[in-house]
Every structure is written in structure tokens, then in C-alpha cells.
Write a protein that holds these residues in place. Structure first.
Motif, PDB file in Angstrom:
ATOM      1  N   ASN A   1      -2.124   5.548   6.544  1.00 54.26           N
ATOM      2  CA  ASN A   1      -1.178   6.678   6.410  1.00 54.26           C
ATOM      3  C   ASN A   1      -0.129   6.453   5.317  1.00 54.26           C
ATOM      4  N   GLY A   2      -0.514   5.721   4.277  1.00 50.38           N
ATOM      5  CA  GLY A   2       0.401   5.508   3.161  1.00 50.38           C
ATOM      6  C   GLY A   2       1.460   4.462   3.421  1.00 50.38           C
TER       7      GLY A   2
ATOM      8  N   ASN B   1       0.809  -1.218   0.000  1.00 53.67           N
ATOM      9  CA  ASN B   1       0.000   0.000   0.000  1.00 53.67           C
ATOM     10  C   ASN B   1       0.847   1.275   0.000  1.00 53.67           C
ATOM     11  N   GLU B   2       0.415   2.217  -0.870  1.00 55.74           N
ATOM     12  CA  GLU B   2       1.049   3.535  -0.919  1.00 55.74           C
ATOM     13  C   GLU B   2       0.020   4.658  -0.889  1.00 55.74           C
ATOM     14  N   LEU B   3      -1.266   4.293  -0.764  1.00 56.64           N
ATOM     15  CA  LEU B   3      -2.317   5.312  -0.729  1.00 56.64           C
ATOM     16  C   LEU B   3      -2.305   6.029   0.615  1.00 56.64           C
ATOM     17  N   PRO B   4      -2.238   7.357   0.612  1.00 58.44           N
ATOM     18  CA  PRO B   4      -2.102   8.117   1.866  1.00 58.44           C
ATOM     19  C   PRO B   4      -3.289   7.995   2.811  1.00 58.44           C
ATOM     20  N   PHE B   5      -4.494   7.734   2.272  1.00 54.64           N
ATOM     21  CA  PHE B   5      -5.677   7.648   3.132  1.00 54.64           C
ATOM     22  C   PHE B   5      -5.913   6.235   3.668  1.00 54.64           C
TER      23      PHE B   5
END
Length: 356
Positions: A288-289, A281-285
Motif C-alpha cells: 500500500n505504498g 518503498n513508495e510504490l502503491p501496489f
């Protein structure tokens, strides 16, 4: 770790597979016929053996992990391709394609499918390379597709209705004759050149291939991200599809639980993709990324075991249910014959208490 194969192996494999496909096509064009069960069986065995040999070469040149990815991807695409056959049967029946020329129609459909899937694979590989979060979308899409596969509503009739929209456009835009002229696309009627109904069949097959490519490409990307493995698995899955069509024949109607097996495979791969997206996962929401470390990474060999077991259980259950129905039908038919000979109804209703 990226797949590393000798360049000569990749190019040589694609050249050999292309030559086999061309040879198969030329054989059909030279001698259109209805293949016997023996002929269809031999061709299916040939293509399956060829796929297993290729998997063995992958094992030698790339190792067991990538060989396992190829086999899992090939089996996934093969099972999804079998589902294509149900729609092909409807199309052939709907447009009354002469059985002698159905091989050519299927071969053209396979070539269209390979072109479309090649484009989808290139696009999918490029997207995955840049955006790892796309696995969330692929995973959710496959889970939704699995639900639609298990509970189809209108089953494959809905797909045929979508194809009829293209057919209506063709009929409005071009002149189409009422009868086939062998396997020709163009014919002459009353001195006027016209398209034959074969153009409609090819359009319907092409739309079907497009719909199935949208479902199948995300599924195999859930097993491997190597474009070479994805494309070769698709080639091997589609190469034996024409012969499988004639080999299975009426057996397709008996595989009533096959769509449940396919749905389970799609749902499993969908969840695997979501877990993988969580793991990288790299999505900030989301978290927290940060990577979600507890998300499990499902191995290739576990995926392979799930795929094989799902198809085996669905096929065996279908054949058992079909066999029971046939026995029940035979018993009812025998009872009806005996009753007719004796001049009595096959079943005698017991008198109700209030009639006594």
C-alpha cells in the motif's frame, strides 16, 4: 545523510587523478614497449596504494562509513574490471594486435570506459534522486546478470560476436588496410589514405566497455549513492587495469572460478538493492505504498566483507584446482616418457573375464 566533503578535496582529487592518467598515457606514447613483470607489479602496487591512501583521506574528511563505501565500491569495480581482461585477451588475440602496442590499446579503452561510465553515473544519480523505486529494477537486473555470469552459456565468446557486428559495419563503411602501421589509426597504402585495423580494435574495446558499464554501474550504486564515490572508485579500479593485464598474463586462464565469485557479489548486491527498495518503498501496489520495515538494511562493512571473501575464495579455489591439474599432467607426462623408454604403453589394460 548526504556525503559532505570540502569542495577543494573533490576538485583536487579529480585534477590529480586526471594528471596521473595523462602522465601514464604520455609515457606509453613516448615509449611503447612490453612491460616486464617487475614494472607491471610496481605500477599495480602504486595504484592500489594510491586507492588506500584516498580511502584514508575519505576516512579523515568524511568518516569511516563513506571510507568503507569507497573501498567496497572500488573492490567491486576492480573485480568486475578483472572480468573485462578476459574479453580484452580475446580481442587482442582475434585481431592479432602486436604485443608492443597493446598498452596503447588498453589505455584508450580505459579512457573510453571512464567517459562512458561518467555518463552512466550522472544518469544513474539523477534517476535515483527522483525515483527510489529504480532500486527494484537495478536489483533484479543484477541478480539476472549474476545468473548469466555464473552460467554464461557461450562465456565471453558471445560478447566478441556482438563486437563483430560493429566490426562488420566498419569494414563496409570505410577502407581498412590489411596490416598495422605501428599504433597509427591512419596509414597510406598505394598512395591512398586508409584506416588501419587499429580502428576496429578500438571499436571492439569501446563496445566491450559499454557492455560492462551497463553491468557495473548499478552494482556500485548498490553500495553507495554518492556520485563522487562512484566515479572515483571507477577511476581507481580502471587505472591499474592496463598493468594488471600484463601482470596476470596466462594466470587469467587459471582463474576458472573467478566468474562464480563475481556472480556471487552481483547477486548479493542485487538482493541488497531489492531490500533497500523495500525498506524505502513508495510504490502503491506494494504494501500500500508504505515502507516495509522488516526489510533488512545491509551495512557497508558487511558488503565489504562479502566482496573480499567472495574474491578470495574464488581465487584460491581456482589456483588449487589449477595446481592439481598441473601435477596430474606432469605425472601423466612422466609416465609417458618412462613408457616410451621401455617400449611399453603408459597404461596396460587388464584382461576382461569373458576373454579368459
Amino acid at each position: 545523510m548526504d556525503l559532505q566533503l570540502p569542495l577543494w578535496f573533490e576538485i583536487g582529487s579529480l585534477v590529480i587523478l586526471t594528471l596521473i592518467l595523462l602522465g601514464d598515457l604520455l609515457l606509453i606514447l613516448k615509449r611503447p614497449h612490453i612491460p616486464s613483470t617487475r614494472e607491471s607489479t610496481l605500477w599495480v602496487v602504486f595504484y592500489v596504494t594510491l586507492a588506500l591512501i584516498f580511502a584514508g583521506l575519505m576516512w579523515v574528511f568524511a568518516g569511516p562509513e563513506y571510507a568503507g563505501q569507497f573501498v567496497a565500491g572500488w573492490l567491486t569495480e576492480y573485480s568486475l574490471s578483472i572480468d573485462n581482461l578476459f574479453v580484452f585477451v580475446l580481442i587482442m588475440s582475434q585481431f592479432a594486435v602486436p604485443r608492443r602496442y597493446q598498452q596503447e590499446v588498453l589505455m584508450v579503452g580505459i579512457i573510453i570506459a571512464l567517459v562512458l561510465r561518467g555518463l552512466f553515473i550522472l544518469a544513474g544519480a539523477a534517476i535515483i534522486e527522483q525515483f527510489s523505486w529504480v532500486f527494484y529494477i537495478f536489483g533484479a537486473f543484477l541478480v539476472w546478470t549474476a545468473w548469466r555470469q555464473a552460467f554464461p552459456g557461450g562465456d565471453h565468446d558471445e560478447d566478441v560476436k556482438q563486437e563483430n557486428f560493429i566490426v562488420r559495419l566498419l569494414r563496409r563503411g570505410i577502407d581498412i588496410s590489411d596490416h598495422y602501421d605501428g599504433a597509427k589509426l591512419r596509414t597510406v597504402v598505394g598512395g591512398k589514405k586508409m584506416w588501419t585495423p587499429m580502428i576496429i580494435v578500438f571499436a571492439a574495446i569501446g563496445v566491450t566497455d559499454l557492455l560492462f558499464a551497463i553491468d557495473s554501474i548499478p552494482a556500485i550504486f548498490g553500495i553507495t549513492t554518492s556520485p563522487f564515490i562512484v566515479f572515483t572508485a571507477n577511476i581507481f579500479a580502471l587505472m591499474g587495469l592496463r598493468q594488471l593485464y600484463f601482470l596476470l598474463g596466462d594466470l587469467l586462464d587459471r582463474l576458472r572460478y573467478l566468474h562464480y565469485g563475481i556472480a556471487f557479489i552481483l547477486a548479493f548486491i542485487g538482493l541488497k538493492l531489492v531490500f533497500h527498495a523495500m525498506h524505502v518503498n513508495e510504490l502503491p501496489f506494494i504494501n500500500n505504498g508504505e515502507h516495509i520495515e522488516w526489510a533488512p538494511e545491509i551495512s557497508t562493512w558487511m558488503s565489504l566483507a562479502v566482496i573480499v571473501l567472495s574474491m578470495a575464495v574464488a581465487t584460491i579455489a581456482s589456483l588449487i584446482a589449477s595446481s592439481r591439474e598441473k601435477k596430474a599432467g606432469d605425472a601423466d607426462a612422466a609416465a609417458a616418457v618412462v613408457a616410451e623408454e621401455k617400449g611399453t604403453p603408459p597404461t596396460v589394460e587388464q584382461p576382461r573375464d569373458d576373454a579368459r
